[in-house]
Design a protein around this motif. Structure first.
Motif, PDB file in Angstrom:
ATOM      1  N   GLU A  82      -3.389  -9.065   4.786  1.00 60.25           N
ATOM      2  CA  GLU A  82      -3.539  -8.957   3.334  1.00 60.25           C
ATOM      3  C   GLU A  82      -4.855  -8.287   2.970  1.00 60.25           C
ATOM      4  O   GLU A  82      -4.923  -7.504   2.011  1.00 60.25           O
ATOM      5  CB  GLU A  82      -3.468 -10.344   2.679  1.00 60.25           C
ATOM      6  N   ARG A  83      -5.902  -8.570   3.738  1.00 65.33           N
ATOM      7  CA  ARG A  83      -7.193  -7.947   3.450  1.00 65.33           C
ATOM      8  C   ARG A  83      -7.174  -6.470   3.822  1.00 65.33           C
ATOM      9  O   ARG A  83      -7.730  -5.636   3.111  1.00 65.33           O
ATOM     10  CB  ARG A  83      -8.303  -8.688   4.214  1.00 65.33           C
ATOM     11  N   VAL A  84      -6.510  -6.142   4.909  1.00 66.96           N
ATOM     12  CA  VAL A  84      -6.370  -4.741   5.294  1.00 66.96           C
ATOM     13  C   VAL A  84      -5.626  -3.966   4.216  1.00 66.96           C
ATOM     14  O   VAL A  84      -6.018  -2.859   3.832  1.00 66.96           O
ATOM     15  CB  VAL A  84      -5.642  -4.618   6.645  1.00 66.96           C
ATOM     16  N   ASP A  85      -4.552  -4.546   3.699  1.00 66.49           N
ATOM     17  CA  ASP A  85      -3.809  -3.883   2.624  1.00 66.49           C
ATOM     18  C   ASP A  85      -4.709  -3.627   1.417  1.00 66.49           C
ATOM     19  O   ASP A  85      -4.631  -2.569   0.775  1.00 66.49           O
ATOM     20  CB  ASP A  85      -2.609  -4.728   2.205  1.00 66.49           C
ATOM     21  N   GLY A  86      -5.569  -4.590   1.095  1.00 63.85           N
ATOM     22  CA  GLY A  86      -6.489  -4.411  -0.027  1.00 63.85           C
ATOM     23  C   GLY A  86      -7.481  -3.287   0.221  1.00 63.85           C
ATOM     24  O   GLY A  86      -7.779  -2.495  -0.692  1.00 63.85           O
ATOM     25  N   TRP A  87      -8.017  -3.199   1.426  1.00 65.09           N
ATOM     26  CA  TRP A  87      -8.953  -2.109   1.736  1.00 65.09           C
ATOM     27  C   TRP A  87      -8.248  -0.758   1.721  1.00 65.09           C
ATOM     28  O   TRP A  87      -8.811   0.236   1.249  1.00 65.09           O
ATOM     29  CB  TRP A  87      -9.599  -2.357   3.094  1.00 65.09           C
ATOM     30  N   LEU A  88      -7.024  -0.714   2.235  1.00 68.08           N
ATOM     31  CA  LEU A  88      -6.273   0.536   2.181  1.00 68.08           C
ATOM     32  C   LEU A  88      -6.027   0.959   0.736  1.00 68.08           C
ATOM     33  O   LEU A  88      -6.099   2.162   0.412  1.00 68.08           O
ATOM     34  CB  LEU A  88      -4.945   0.388   2.922  1.00 68.08           C
ATOM     35  N   ALA A  89      -5.748  -0.008  -0.143  1.00 70.53           N
ATOM     36  CA  ALA A  89      -5.549   0.315  -1.553  1.00 70.53           C
ATOM     37  C   ALA A  89      -6.834   0.861  -2.163  1.00 70.53           C
ATOM     38  O   ALA A  89      -6.802   1.800  -2.985  1.00 70.53           O
ATOM     39  CB  ALA A  89      -5.073  -0.917  -2.318  1.00 70.53           C
ATOM     40  N   ARG A  90      -7.966   0.299  -1.788  1.00 74.57           N
ATOM     41  CA  ARG A  90      -9.253   0.774  -2.306  1.00 74.57           C
ATOM     42  C   ARG A  90      -9.528   2.197  -1.802  1.00 74.57           C
ATOM     43  O   ARG A  90      -9.942   3.066  -2.583  1.00 74.57           O
ATOM     44  CB  ARG A  90     -10.367  -0.177  -1.866  1.00 74.57           C
ATOM     45  N   TYR A  91      -9.288   2.441  -0.513  1.00 71.28           N
ATOM     46  CA  TYR A  91      -9.448   3.809   0.005  1.00 71.28           C
ATOM     47  C   TYR A  91      -8.517   4.761  -0.740  1.00 71.28           C
ATOM     48  O   TYR A  91      -8.932   5.857  -1.147  1.00 71.28           O
ATOM     49  CB  TYR A  91      -9.139   3.868   1.506  1.00 71.28           C
ATOM     50  N   HIS A  92      -7.267   4.360  -0.943  1.00 70.69           N
ATOM     51  CA  HIS A  92      -6.278   5.214  -1.600  1.00 70.69           C
ATOM     52  C   HIS A  92      -6.747   5.605  -3.000  1.00 70.69           C
ATOM     53  O   HIS A  92      -6.650   6.781  -3.398  1.00 70.69           O
ATOM     54  CB  HIS A  92      -4.937   4.479  -1.658  1.00 70.69           C
ATOM     55  N   ALA A  93      -7.280   4.636  -3.753  1.00 75.99           N
ATOM     56  CA  ALA A  93      -7.764   4.928  -5.102  1.00 75.99           C
ATOM     57  C   ALA A  93      -8.914   5.933  -5.069  1.00 75.99           C
ATOM     58  O   ALA A  93      -8.966   6.876  -5.878  1.00 75.99           O
ATOM     59  CB  ALA A  93      -8.192   3.635  -5.791  1.00 75.99           C
ATOM     60  N   ARG A  94      -9.832   5.737  -4.148  1.00 79.78           N
ATOM     61  CA  ARG A  94     -10.969   6.671  -4.058  1.00 79.78           C
ATOM     62  C   ARG A  94     -10.526   8.053  -3.585  1.00 79.78           C
ATOM     63  O   ARG A  94     -11.043   9.065  -4.039  1.00 79.78           O
ATOM     64  CB  ARG A  94     -12.039   6.096  -3.125  1.00 79.78           C
ATOM     65  N   ALA A  95      -9.568   8.104  -2.672  1.00 78.80           N
ATOM     66  CA  ALA A  95      -9.071   9.390  -2.193  1.00 78.80           C
ATOM     67  C   ALA A  95      -8.376  10.160  -3.305  1.00 78.80           C
ATOM     68  O   ALA A  95      -8.528  11.386  -3.437  1.00 78.80           O
ATOM     69  CB  ALA A  95      -8.127   9.179  -1.011  1.00 78.80           C
ATOM     70  N   ARG A  96      -7.605   9.466  -4.145  1.00 77.02           N
ATOM     71  CA  ARG A  96      -6.939  10.125  -5.270  1.00 77.02           C
ATOM     72  C   ARG A  96      -7.973  10.673  -6.246  1.00 77.02           C
ATOM     73  O   ARG A  96      -7.851  11.802  -6.741  1.00 77.02           O
ATOM     74  CB  ARG A  96      -5.994   9.168  -5.982  1.00 77.02           C
ATOM     75  N   THR A  97      -8.998   9.883  -6.526  1.00 77.50           N
ATOM     76  CA  THR A  97     -10.057  10.332  -7.430  1.00 77.50           C
ATOM     77  C   THR A  97     -10.759  11.565  -6.868  1.00 77.50           C
ATOM     78  O   THR A  97     -11.150  12.479  -7.618  1.00 77.50           O
ATOM     79  CB  THR A  97     -11.074   9.204  -7.663  1.00 77.50           C
TER      80      THR A  97
END
Length: 336
Positions: free
Chosen positions: A237-252
């Protein structure tokens, strides 16, 4: 295989070169670290302070690819060790001493959020670099090679498993799906071993190490590597959260990531592809290269597979093979 760094002639050459590069005939060298290849690292103490000597024996591991990648990354703001002197024909480099230890030994449950944000800073800079013409590609050939490592070294050589025709066909089907997924992703500059052991804290930032194998590759590869490495494990669950954070920054940042559900699938599948490869590499390091300590982490990668495979019906044949043949063979070979 004997450690080439322990050869007395090479040791004499290394010390002579280090003293000349530092301008100090009294400089001393002490082993700092090794890696899975043939390079070794030595902490040099001299009148100029502390530095690192990289020793990469030319007949075993050419240092010039490392230098080419270093010189690609440094001008873009990716933090890499400064090269203070170089003699590629002999395989010696003098580097700044970034200190010890790596992020793998400093990260913990309490500081992981901040350190992974710092890792994203470096990864996003790296992925934003325009890949030069003629650059190596993480494509069909490398993917096929990776698949072969798992089958030849882990299944056959380590476990002694002989799959029947149906099992071979189902495993190859999953491998094909993993390869097709990797090839369909947005392609960026890819480190291929972007993990805490290859990140060095420098103040509140991170320096990137071991980047000589950079290629053009799938954008989810390095994020998957960061959170599913050989030395640290985190709750899914924590890995999924970090991946989501990376994904948001990558899109930006304008990087070619798809919508979040597809990216999570891409990262999970990229991780499975990498886990299979690493299991094969661990056996090869043990049996061919005389480096048995890496294999101790093989069960960690089995657990990574067990976490993710149930999420995807397309990967069910591999999950079935893992439960029905691979885990029983492992228990029989290495009983607790």
């Amino acid at each position: 295989m004997n450690d080439p760094a322990s050869d007395p002639l090479r040791a004499k050459q290394r010390l002579h070169w280090a003293r000349a590069a530092l301008g100090d005939a009294a400089a001393t060298l002490q082993r700092a670290s090794t890696d899975a290849g043939f390079r070794s690292y030595w902490r040099a103490s001299s009148a100029r302070g502390s530095h690192i000597v990289m020793d990469s024996p030319p007949s075993l591991e050419d240092v010039r690819p490392w230098l080419r990648m270093h010189d690609l990354l440094e001008p873009t703001g990716v933090r890499v060790p400064q090269v203070l002197a170089r003699e590629p024909e002999q395989g010696f480099l003098l580097l700044e001493d970034l200190g010890i230890p790596t992020l793998a030994r400093q990260i913990n449950e309490d500081n992981a959020d901040d350190w992974f944000e710092a890792a994203f800073d470096q990864l996003l800079r790296l992925q934003a670099i325009d890949v030069p013409e003629g650059f190596g590609v993480f494509g069909e050939a490398l993917l096929q090679r990776d698949a072969g490592l798992f089958e030849e070294w882990f299944l056959q050589r380590h476990l002694g498993l002989q799959l029947d025709c149906g099992e071979v066909e189902r495993l190859q089907l999953v491998q094909r799906r993993l390869m097709d997924n990797a090839l369909a992703q947005g392609q960026v500059l890819t480190h291929r071993d972007f993990m805490p052991r290859n990140l060095m804290p420098v103040g509140d930032a991170l320096a990137v190490l071991d980047f000589q194998d950079l290629v053009r590759g799938p954008i989810a590869y390095d994020p998957a590597s960061l959170f599913k490495d050989a030395f640290l494990s985190w709750p899914l669950e924590r890995v999924d959260g970090w991946l989501a954070r990376y994904h948001a920054r990558a899109r930006t940042a304008g990087l070619p990531v798809p919508a979040w559900p597809q990216f999570l699938r891409d990262a999970d599948w990229m991780g499975v592809q990498r886990h299979l490869k690493i299991l094969g590499i661990f056996v090869r390091l043990r049996d061919r290269d005389g480096k048995p300590h890496y294999f101790a982490d093989a069960p960690r990668f089995i657990r990574y597979l067990e976490e993710v495979l149930p999420r995807y019906t397309e990967l069910a044949p591999l999950h079935d093979l893992l439960q029905r043949r691979i885990k029983p063979a492992m228990a029989e070979k290495d009983p607790a």
